[in-house]
Write a protein that holds these residues in place. Structure first.
Motif, short mmCIF file in Angstrom:
data_model
loop_
_atom_site.label_atom_id
_atom_site.label_comp_id
_atom_site.label_asym_id
_atom_site.label_seq_id
_atom_site.Cartn_x
_atom_site.Cartn_y
_atom_site.Cartn_z
N PRO A 1 -32.88 8.97 -62.28
CA PRO A 1 -31.71 9.43 -63.06
C PRO A 1 -32.15 10.12 -64.34
O PRO A 1 -33.22 9.85 -64.88
CB PRO A 1 -30.97 8.11 -63.36
CG PRO A 1 -31.45 7.14 -62.33
CD PRO A 1 -32.87 7.53 -62.04
N GLU B 1 -24.15 8.93 -62.98
CA GLU B 1 -25.44 8.87 -62.30
C GLU B 1 -25.35 8.05 -61.02
O GLU B 1 -26.08 8.30 -60.06
CB GLU B 1 -26.51 8.29 -63.23
CG GLU B 1 -27.00 9.25 -64.29
CD GLU B 1 -27.68 10.47 -63.70
OE1 GLU B 1 -28.36 10.34 -62.67
OE2 GLU B 1 -27.53 11.57 -64.27
N SER B 2 -24.47 7.05 -61.00
CA SER B 2 -24.29 6.28 -59.76
C SER B 2 -23.71 7.17 -58.67
O SER B 2 -24.07 7.06 -57.49
CB SER B 2 -23.37 5.08 -60.02
OG SER B 2 -22.02 5.50 -60.25
N TYR C 1 -31.60 3.19 -59.67
CA TYR C 1 -30.40 3.42 -60.48
C TYR C 1 -29.98 2.15 -61.23
O TYR C 1 -29.70 2.20 -62.42
CB TYR C 1 -29.25 3.93 -59.63
CG TYR C 1 -27.94 3.86 -60.38
CD1 TYR C 1 -27.66 4.78 -61.38
CD2 TYR C 1 -27.02 2.83 -60.15
CE1 TYR C 1 -26.49 4.71 -62.12
CE2 TYR C 1 -25.84 2.76 -60.88
CZ TYR C 1 -25.59 3.69 -61.86
OH TYR C 1 -24.44 3.61 -62.60
N THR D 1 -26.47 9.12 -57.26
CA THR D 1 -27.30 8.28 -56.39
C THR D 1 -26.65 8.12 -55.02
O THR D 1 -27.30 8.27 -53.97
CB THR D 1 -27.52 6.91 -57.04
OG1 THR D 1 -28.17 7.08 -58.29
CG2 THR D 1 -28.36 6.01 -56.14
#
Length: 830
Positions: free
Chosen positions: A42, A220-221, A739, A224
């Motif tokens: 990330p 950012e999740s 993550y 991912t």
């Protein structure tokens, strides 16, 4: 864990998925260990940029130490936290309390003493000035315009002069400090609005950044999850390629050997065809030569049997050796050709293509066999995607919104009040400039008196005849004393008021703020609302703790102890979904059927081919070739020429000569035609021999490599699929582990680094104390300094003025004898 099920020779994709995904719940405390080349870390959390809040420096440091030292002397007592609490509590219950009043007066005794001195000054200066004026009007206190001349007059004048000069310099220094501190205070007030707005903007930036940083963590999740979803869509290429890799490593040597054998077999077939063609040509040529030699031999035999041939019987034994009865045969050639044809009929090219197709079909098989589980896993990824936003809802960001609203209101109030403050400050500045100018007027009067008095004074001149310049000098000194009496008591009122205001602000606010006592006082239970109760914390947290952590630029997670409110591990735990993913992958099979690389009959054919090639006899054919190359008919022709030379019969001699010539022609044909054919044949045999020698090793390598590859396929296919499938799952899990670890570290160590909050507190302290209060205290201290030195200035100026002013009555001093006596009647005249 339930075992892997491999139907036939195929494998199941994923019990390892469950094992690895179960570790996701530990991601918040354990850094990722699985290295995945496809995984992208990330993005780092960027910290916002804040404006400088130091503002324009004001030049008050030259007096700060002196003023603060004076205030420390006036008020040496520590911060009266207990007294303030008693006053606050008592005021709420009982407005008047003599005991508290006494304690407050005792604490402020230093200020009260100084204020009493100031008040005494305020009352005494106009009174003293009034009585002094009255006395002088009555001819006393130096009011009589008569100066007694003695020998110590010059010494007294010089002493008074330098005393007045030093006093004036001291007052001038204080007046300069007044001007500088007044300007510094104006600059501080003028820039305070901008500095406060900058401070508020920094807090706004901080509050906005906290929300943006939390949103960044959640976003950012999504990246991912999107990356994992994309990898699942590309499972054929990613997992299939990884499964291919170990097969390629093992099967590539076998494929290379088979390709090499295929090439050598075809080259051998070409060489055999070339050998058969060369043998046929050579045999045809040998047969033709044989026929020619037989015909010549028959003629020679007839000639030698002719009675006219002299000495011909001796050549008949040599004639018996003259023969070309040669038949070229190669044993085993047909068998070798047959085995080569059999290997070619095996069609090794198709075997190579079959094996390559098997390897290339692995990605598509992976896609077909995992289609359903990929779709279900992507649905679970959607559920995981919906879980991560709980981080945002769990962190009390609404409180930041409330603070931001309050800051907006403060910002508006500053904008509303700023014009009023600017106008008031402008008026204050003008008033203080007027005060400075009045003090400067006194200094100017003193300076003019000190300059003009000595400049126009002639010591030996009669006091009644002093020059106008000297008289003006004395008048200016008296004006300075008069202005001092007139304004000093008014200025002392200003000094007392500003002293009480600025001094108490410094001792009760700025000094404890600077040394930390004010923060400890604010932490007193019940003084301000309990932050711990407001946030719902289990342990107490004080304002000083928050300030200290923010000064060290700690994140909000540790500063506000949010770990007591938020279970971050639970928010980042997706083990429920990973268990479902595990079960789905357990029920999925990837079917990789095992192919047979070599059938037993093909192995036998290759073995027979290898043995035939290894045992092929090249010695016999070389022996036959050597027999042909050793034929030499020129010797027999030479013998016939010798025999022809001794013949007496011309016909016989010609016949022998013709026959010798025919033999030489045949020998020449052998050398020009047959020998090159033998060399070509020999080259073909060498090439064939080289191939047969390689074939034996190549066939052995093919059989060994294909056997090893077959064993590898039989024993390792299941394990390869299982291992590579686990690696693929580990790779995808690495995204979540990376993550969640990053999110945990980011939220707990980077989100909301609150140095701007401590900077805002420090900025207010700088604006209020370091700039405004210091400038204010410097101003009243400088003004009070001037007022104190007004007293010796008045005394020295009045006494010194009589030495420069023109007297009405003279007194002559000569050798200690008074020459002129002033009548008593004249003495009473003022």
């Amino acid at each position: 864990m339930r075992g892997w099920r491999w139907p036939g020779s195929a494998g199941q994709l994923g019990a390892g998925v469950g094992v690895m995904l179960l570790g996701l719940s530990l991601a918040q405390s354990v850094p990722p260990q699985t290295a995945c080349a496809a995984a992208a870390a990330p993005q780092s959390l960027s910290q916002p940029l804040y404006q400088d809040t130091t503002g324009k420096e004001t030049d008050v440091g030259f007096m700060s130490a002196l003023v603060q030292s004076f205030l420390h002397t006036v008020q040496p007592n520590p911060f009266p936290g207990d007294l303030i609490l008693k006053i606050v509590n008592d005021f709420e219950r009982e407005p008047s309390n003599q005991e508290l009043t006494r304690e407050a007066l005792v604490y402020q005794v230093g200020f009260l003493v100084c204020a009493a001195i100031g008040i005494l000054y305020i009352f005494m200066m106009p009174i003293v000035g009034f009585f002094l004026a009255c006395c002088r009007c009555c001819g006393n206190c130096g009011g009589k315009m008569y100066q007694k001349q003695t020998s110590c007059i010059p010494c007294r004048r010089r002493t008074l002069y330098w005393s007045a000069f030093v006093t004036t310099v001291i007052i001038l220094a204080g007046n300069i400090c007044m001007f500088k501190s007044n300007e510094a205070l104006k600059v501080s007030v003028d820039h305070s609005t901008m500095q406060l707005n900058t401070t508020i903007d920094n807090i706004h930036t901080f509050l906005t950044a906290v929300t943006q940083q939390v949103d960044h963590v959640v976003n950012e999740s999504y990246k991912t999850i999107k990356e994992v979803s994309r990898n699942l869509d590309d499972i054929g290429r990613q997992l299939g390629t990884e499964i291919q890799e170990p097969f390629n490593k093992t099967l590539s040597p076998a494929l290379h050997a088979v390709r090499l054998l295929n090439q050598e077999t075809r080259k051998t077939s070409i060489q055999l065809n070339k050998l058969n063609s060369s043998l046929a040509q050579l045999q045809s040529n040998v047969d033709h030569l044989q026929a020619n030699v037989t015909a010549v031999k028959s003629r020679i035999s007839e000639t030698l049997s002719n009675p006219n041939c002299t000495g011909c019987d001796n050549l008949k034994p040599e004639l018996q050796k003259l023969t070309l009865d040669i038949s070229i045969t190669i044993p085993g050639l047909n068998e070798l050709q047959s085995t080569v044809d059999e290997v070619i009929n095996i069609n090794l090219t198709s075997k190579i293509e079959e094996l390559e197709d098997y390897l290339n079909s692995i990605p598509q098989r992976v896609i077909n066999d995992t289609k359903d589980v990929v779709q279900k896993s992507k649905q679970l990824l959607g559920d995981i995607k919906a879980q991560f936003p709980r981080v945002t809802s769990s962190i009390p960001l609404s409180a930041l919104t409330n603070v931001s609203g309050a800051l907006n209101r403060v910002h508006g109030e500053i904008g509303r009040v700023a014009p009023v403050v600017e106008r008031a400050e402008h008026i204050r500045w003008k008033v203080c400039v007027a005060l400075c100018c009045v003090v400067l007027l006194v200094v100017v009067c003193n300076v003019l008196g000190l300059v003009l008095g000595p400049l126009g004074l002639t010591p030996k001149v009669d006091p009644t005849k002093r020059s106008c310049t000297a008289n003006c000098g004395g008048t200016f000194l008296m004006m300075g004393a008069g202005f001092s009496f007139l304004f000093s008591w008014l200025f002392m009122i200003v000094v007392v008021l500003l002293f009480l205001l600025g001094g108490n602000v410094y001792t009760l606010l700025c000094r404890p703020w600077n040394n930390g006592q004010l923060l400890k006082f604010i932490d007193t239970p019940g003084l301000i609302p309990d932050i711990s109760q407001t946030l719902g914390l289990k342990t107490n947290i004080s304002f000083s703790d928050i300030y200290r952590d923010c000064e060290e630029n700690q994140p909000l997670w540790t500063t506000l102890r949010l770990y007591e409110l938020i279970n971050l591990g639970d928010l980042l735990n997706v083990s429920t979904y990973t268990e479902q993913i595990r079960q789905q992958f357990e029920s999925t099979d990837i079917n990789l059927s095992i192919i047979t690389l070599l059938r037993p009959e093909v192995k036998n054919q290759l073995s027979s081919f290898s043995n035939k090639a290894k045992n092929f006899d090249f010695t016999a054919i070389r022996q036959q070739m050597n027999n042909i190359s050793r034929i030499n008919l020129n010797g027999t022709a030479d013998e016939l020429d010798k025999l022809a030379a001794i013949q007496t019969n011309t016909d016989t001699r010609k016949e022998l000569q013709n026959e010798a010539r025919d033999l030489r022609k045949i020998q020449n044909s052998i050398e020009t035609t047959t020998i090159p054919q033998l060399e070509n044949l020999n080259s073909t045999i060498k090439g064939l021999q080289s191939l047969t020698e390689k074939i034996h090793g190549t066939v052995g390598e093919v059989l060994n490599d294909l056997g090893a590859a077959q064993d590898f396929l039989n024993t390792n296919t299941t394990q390869i699929v299982k291992t590579e499938s686990s690696k693929f799952v580990d790779c995808q899990l690495g995204y979540f582990i990376t993550y969640t670890y990053w999110a945990n570290v980011t939220i707990t160590q980077q989100v909301g680094r609150c140095r701007p909050v401590a900077g805002a507190v420090d900025s207010v302290e700088i604006i209020l104390c370091s700039h405004m209060v210091n400038s204010l205290n410097t101003f009243w201290f400088s003004l009070g300094w001037c007022m104190i030195f007004f007293i010796p200035s008045i005394i020295f100026s009045i006494k010194l003025a009589k030495y420069y002013r023109r007297m009405k009555y003279s007194d002559v001093y000569d050798d200690h004898i008074i020459m002129n006596h002033i009548p008593l009647g004249q003495m009473n005249v003022t």
